[in-house]
Scaffold this motif. Structure first.
Motif, PDB file in Angstrom:
ATOM      1  N   VAL A 160      64.074 -30.224 -24.454  1.00 22.05           N
ATOM      2  CA  VAL A 160      64.456 -29.098 -25.302  1.00 22.05           C
ATOM      3  C   VAL A 160      65.332 -28.158 -24.489  1.00 22.05           C
ATOM      4  CG1 VAL A 160      63.633 -27.212 -26.758  1.00 22.05           C
ATOM      5  CG2 VAL A 160      62.273 -29.309 -26.559  1.00 22.05           C
ATOM      6  N   LEU A 161      66.426 -27.725 -25.103  1.00 24.15           N
ATOM      7  CA  LEU A 161      67.310 -26.717 -24.517  1.00 24.15           C
ATOM      8  C   LEU A 161      67.081 -25.406 -25.245  1.00 24.15           C
ATOM      9  CD1 LEU A 161      69.713 -25.817 -22.718  1.00 24.15           C
ATOM     10  CD2 LEU A 161      71.218 -26.547 -24.590  1.00 24.15           C
ATOM     11  N   CYS A 162      66.722 -24.335 -24.505  1.00 17.67           N
ATOM     12  CA  CYS A 162      66.511 -23.000 -25.066  1.00 17.67           C
ATOM     13  C   CYS A 162      67.687 -22.125 -24.665  1.00 17.67           C
ATOM     14  CB  CYS A 162      65.200 -22.394 -24.565  1.00 17.67           C
ATOM     15  SG  CYS A 162      63.725 -23.363 -24.984  1.00 17.67           S
ATOM     16  N   GLY A 165      61.122 -21.175 -23.392  1.00 18.33           N
ATOM     17  CA  GLY A 165      61.178 -22.359 -22.541  1.00 18.33           C
ATOM     18  C   GLY A 165      59.941 -22.503 -21.681  1.00 18.33           C
ATOM     19  N   GLN A 166      59.392 -21.392 -21.202  1.00 17.20           N
ATOM     20  CA  GLN A 166      58.192 -21.474 -20.378  1.00 17.20           C
ATOM     21  C   GLN A 166      56.985 -21.960 -21.192  1.00 17.20           C
ATOM     22  OE1 GLN A 166      56.384 -17.811 -18.548  1.00 17.20           O
ATOM     23  NE2 GLN A 166      57.231 -18.719 -16.674  1.00 17.20           N
ATOM     24  N   THR A 221      62.200 -28.798 -20.307  1.00 15.64           N
ATOM     25  CA  THR A 221      63.008 -27.718 -20.853  1.00 15.64           C
ATOM     26  C   THR A 221      64.153 -27.371 -19.920  1.00 15.64           C
ATOM     27  OG1 THR A 221      61.595 -26.029 -19.834  1.00 15.64           O
ATOM     28  CG2 THR A 221      61.015 -26.760 -22.050  1.00 15.64           C
ATOM     29  N   SER A 222      65.215 -26.883 -20.526  1.00 13.24           N
ATOM     30  CA  SER A 222      66.357 -26.348 -19.789  1.00 13.24           C
ATOM     31  C   SER A 222      66.825 -25.100 -20.516  1.00 13.24           C
ATOM     32  CB  SER A 222      67.485 -27.382 -19.688  1.00 13.24           C
ATOM     33  OG  SER A 222      67.857 -27.839 -20.986  1.00 13.24           O
ATOM     34  N   LYS A 223      67.619 -24.279 -19.831  1.00 18.03           N
ATOM     35  CA  LYS A 223      68.056 -23.005 -20.399  1.00 18.03           C
ATOM     36  C   LYS A 223      69.575 -22.921 -20.381  1.00 18.03           C
ATOM     37  CE  LYS A 223      65.582 -20.736 -17.463  1.00 18.03           C
ATOM     38  NZ  LYS A 223      65.010 -19.607 -16.682  1.00 18.03           N
ATOM     39  N   ALA A 224      70.091 -22.191 -21.342  1.00 21.08           N
ATOM     40  CA  ALA A 224      71.526 -21.899 -21.421  1.00 21.08           C
ATOM     41  C   ALA A 224      71.687 -20.451 -21.827  1.00 21.08           C
ATOM     42  CB  ALA A 224      72.221 -22.823 -22.422  1.00 21.08           C
TER      43      ALA A 224
END
Length: 661
Positions: A508-510, A526-527, A536-539
């Protein structure tokens, strides 16, 4: 994960429509003017001869009211119950005063006997003539002698010096004058005591009538609130005074017995003084212990008796403060510790020693008044022990001040009774919504906005350890319960247990939608997804801008979740959803508008979801986690032809004329 550990009242969360309208959660507490405060304090100070007996009578009325009610329930008439209660209380006070006066007289006669022990102990500790005190005394004496030598000698007087003649003044007072000197100092306290007795009796007899008059004077327009205030004040004060008396007795009896066993003279006196002084907050027990400690120092040549006496007081104070008081009090007086100290200083300055004894009960009355009467709300804010800021407002204040460490401490206190999912949904996200509200109102500059977002990101990073612990708890629970989901929590809107899906094997990308605060909210989501087992990854919001969105890595992702703190972001959400689906049609794209509630879910699931072509639209943390970890297939991208609404072409002018004919 187990069910939620805290089922208390939910804090008021700022909603998106409140952000758009600029509504605030609480009105500003009205403060009295300086002139009002000065007038009231001056009246209490200069009128203490009148107000002090009335205050004592009022507190005694609260303390004796339960006794009178209990006697009435046994069939005793009201007048007899009142008189019996008042006379019994004042007889006990008179007996207490008599015993204390007798013990003090005996102690005064034996003071000279303790002087030798004190001097012997001082000489022993100072090492005879070579101790530090002796050396300091000798040095001071030598300096004084040198100063006297340097002063010029005064010329001798011409006349011879005469020895002074001792003169003894013999006063021949008549018996009537002696009797007057004895009675005059007692007139004022006896008159005050008699006045207090009369006032207490009439207050107990006319208690219902006084209650009705107070309601008519203060709260006739709101009988419910005024009645609740009176009941709260009577219950809180009556229980406090009676339980304080019981606690002090349970404290004083072992003290008296212990001092008698140790051989401290006048043990009964010190026990009674400990009982009375413990009504004085904080400093009362200290004063009650210093007096027998000083006597222990005087009656024995060594230090063992002093140490045993100190140990007795310390042990009894620990037992009383940690066992007896919580057991009998339950909830305390409702005052903060600082308020108790400030009240003690203020009432002592105002009314002397009696004010010190009455400081806590009087301040309790003021706090109860402020808790239920709007005009006096500032008293509850100043002296009460209830939090004056809701958890999300307090967290927002710390983040706005650029203090993520204190914000982390605040979060860890809450996380002792809540899971991370609940904390983010009930406290952290509402705090970010307050920041978005200030941004929309234009009261926050760019520096403050970036500082707030950076503090929120540091907060999330500081909570990584707690997230890891919860993830390990989930793994253990998953191993113990076959086929069960990884976490359970309480849905804040629905109020029932819901199951969160397992995210193992999902990526999942948040991403944040429009600003730094959206990025912080995405990091929180994301956490939580990481706890559920998802990769998870972040943008950041900058990576979703038109010039950068092409470089976004979408390969290997199952879901992309874009979060917005402002509902006025539908166009941005529609653009991002369509661009991402064009780049990778196999990925699910969801949008979260933080801060909604259950009333809007039908709207988001239907109209908004179709409008922006998203796979799902969520409003809170629980719904966002559930939808993000869903394994449903992605929704196909709608073409422009499907979304275009066919309109009927306008009628030509000629056709309109024919129709008219």
């Amino acid at each position: 994960m187990a069910t939620s550990r805290l089922n208390g009242a939910q804090p008021s969360v700022p909603r998106l429509r409140d952000i758009e309208t600029g509504a605030t959660a609480h009105p500003r507490t009205a403060l009295p003017t300086v002139a009002t405060v000065v007038t009231v304090v001056a009246a209490l100070y200069f009128g203490r001869e009148v107000f002090l007996p009335i205050a004592i009578a009022l507190l005694l009325t609260f303390a004796l009211a339960p006794v009178v009610s209990a006697l009435k329930r046994t069939g005793i008439p009201r007048l007899a119950a009142v008189i019996f209660s008042v006379l019994g209380a004042f007889a006990a006070l008179a007996l207490f005063s008599f015993i204390v006066a007798t013990q003090v007289g005996e102690l005064a006669q034996n003071v000279s006997l303790y002087q030798t022990n004190v001097l012997t102990k001082v000489r022993k500790e100072t090492g005879g003539g070579g101790g530090i005190i002796a050396r300091l005394t000798g040095a001071i004496e030598r300096i004084g002698q040198e100063i006297n030598k340097q002063e010029p000698s005064q010329p001798a007087a011409s006349q011879p010096q005469r020895e002074p003649v001792p003169v003894e003044i013999v006063s021949r007072e008549r018996p009537l004058e002696i009797l007057q000197n004895l009675i005059t100092p007692l007139i004022s306290p006896l008159a005050s005591a008699g006045l207090i007795i009369v006032v207490v009796i009439f207050m107990l007899l006319e208690r219902e009538d006084l209650r009705d008059r107070f309601i008519r004077l203060v709260g006739y327009g709101d009988l419910h609130r005024t009645t609740e205030a009176l009941q709260d004040a009577g219950r809180r004060l009556g229980r406090y005074l009676l339980m304080q008396l019981v606690v002090n007795i349970l404290y004083a009896v072992p003290i008296s017995i212990g001092l008698w066993v140790l051989g401290i003279p006048n043990a009964l006196l010190w026990g009674l003084l400990a009982l009375a002084l413990r009504f004085v907050p904080y400093i009362g027990p200290i004063i009650g212990a210093l007096l027998p400690l000083s006597l222990a120092l005087a009656v024995a040549p060594g230090w063992s008796l002093v140490l045993w006496t100190a140990a007795l007081f310390v042990i009894m104070e620990m037992i009383t403060g940690n066992v007896i008081e919580p057991w009998l009090y339950g909830s305390r007086t409702g005052l903060s510790p600082l308020a108790v100290i400030v009240a003690a200083i203020f009432w002592t300055w105002l009314w002397g020693p009696l004010g010190l004894v009455l400081s806590t009960p009087l301040t309790v009355c003021l706090v109860v008044l402020g808790r239920h009467v709007t005009q006096f709300e500032f008293l509850d804010v100043l002296f009460g022990n209830e939090p004056v800021l809701e958890p999300h407002a307090r967290l927002y204040q710390r983040l706005l001040a650029g203090d993520p460490e204190e914000a982390t401490d605040h979060a860890e206190e809450i996380l002792e009774e809540q899971y991370l999912l609940e904390f983010y949904g009930k406290v952290a996200l509402p705090a970010l919504l307050l920041g978005e509200q200030d941004r929309v109102r234009g009261v926050m500059d760019d520096h403050q906005l970036k500082q707030l977002a950076a503090s929120a990101q540091i907060l999330v990073a500081n909570l990584d350890d707690i997230a890891q612990e919860e993830a390990e708890e989930d793994d253990v629970a998953a191993g113990d319960e076959t086929g069960s989901d990884k976490e359970k929590t309480i849905d804040p809107e629905a109020g029932h247990d819901i199951d969160l899906p397992d995210g193992t094997g999902l990526a999942v990308l948040c991403a944040g939608g429009r600003g730094e605060l959206d990025d912080a909210a995405a990091a929180m989501l994301g956490q939580v997804l990481l706890i559920q087992g998802a990769a998870t990854s972040k943008a950041s919001f900058a990576e979703l801008q038109p010039a950068s969105i092409r470089r976004l890595e979408l390969d290997g992702l199952n879901t992309v979740v874009i979060g917005f703190l402002n509902r006025n972001s539908l166009k941005h959400a529609r653009f991002m959803v369509r661009r991402i689906k064009r780049f990778n049609a196999a990925v699910r794209v969801g949008v979260v508008f933080w801060g909604g509630n259950g009333e809007d879910r039908g709207e988001t699931d239907g109209k908004l979801g179709n409008d922006i072509n998203a796979d799902f639209v969520a409003l809170d943390m629980v719904n966002a986690v559930t939808r993000a970890l869903s394994r449903d297939p992605p929704v196909g991208l709608k073409t422009a032809a499907k979304r275009r609404v066919r309109r009927r072409p306008p009628a030509r002018k000629k056709d309109t004329l024919v129709s008219a004919k």
